[in-house]
Write an enzyme that holds these catalytic residues in place. Structure first.
Site, PDB file in Angstrom:
ATOM      1  N   GLY A  15       2.701  -6.088  -4.503  1.00  0.00           N
ATOM      2  CA  GLY A  15       2.797  -6.187  -5.959  1.00  0.00           C
ATOM      3  C   GLY A  15       1.437  -6.032  -6.615  1.00  0.00           C
ATOM      4  CB  SER A  16       0.280  -7.021  -9.991  1.00  0.00           C
ATOM      5  OG  SER A  16       1.177  -6.235 -10.744  1.00  0.00           O
ATOM      6  CB  THR A  17      -2.010  -9.318  -5.256  1.00  0.00           C
ATOM      7  OG1 THR A  17      -1.141  -8.766  -4.258  1.00  0.00           O
ATOM      8  CG2 THR A  17      -1.368 -10.545  -5.884  1.00  0.00           C
ATOM      9  CG  PHE A  18      -2.296  -2.987  -3.097  1.00  0.00           C
ATOM     10  CD1 PHE A  18      -2.467  -3.442  -1.803  1.00  0.00           C
ATOM     11  CD2 PHE A  18      -2.604  -1.666  -3.379  1.00  0.00           C
ATOM     12  CE1 PHE A  18      -2.940  -2.604  -0.809  1.00  0.00           C
ATOM     13  CE2 PHE A  18      -3.073  -0.822  -2.396  1.00  0.00           C
ATOM     14  CZ  PHE A  18      -3.239  -1.286  -1.105  1.00  0.00           C
TER      15      PHE A  18
END
Length: 137
Positions: A15-18
């Site tokens: 998800g957005s942590t990437f």
């Protein structure tokens, strides 16, 4: 009773942590600085026949134009992350992802540990670089 450690035995999309991988990769490659302005073109980009856009409610109205690279990360801008991955290009982006250790076991010795499902660029579709940039697909 047989138990699984889901943290290491199930494969998840990051998800957005990437986006932190995407943004730090472009900085490490000296292709951008945190203060560089990224034209987010009102938060939509067409890639591989699909439209990737920022979630409307995430970015304040005044932030749908240019964002600094730091703001791309702060506001979790999908569009800004995609533009940075495109700046890296498929091969360099793939190499940076591997340098972070994705697609490899951690080596901590936990039973049932799985590796990721990262495919090399020759297997990517026209939208893959964009999906990876934002931690999906």
């Amino acid at each position: 009773m047989d138990r699984k450690n889901r943290a290491v035995s199930w494969v998840y999309e990051p998800g957005s942590t990437f986006k932190s991988v995407t943004v730090s990769s472009v900085i490490d490659e000296k292709l951008a600085k945190p203060t560089d302005l990224i034209d987010c073109q009102m938060g939509e980009i067409r890639l591989g026949g699909r439209i990737i856009h920022d979630v409307r409610d995430i970015l304040p109205y005044e932030r749908k134009g240019p964002l600094t690279l730091a703001q791309v990360l702060m506001y979790s801008s999908d569009f800004g992350a995609v533009k940075m991955a495109l700046r890296l290009g498929e091969e360099r982006f793939y190499g940076r992802i591997l340098l972070y250790g994705f697609d490899a076991k951690t080596g901590v010795g936990l039973p049932g540990e799985e590796v990721g499902l990262l495919q090399p660029p020759r297997h990517w579709s026209g939208v893959s670089i964009g999906q990876l940039a934002i931690g999906q697909g």
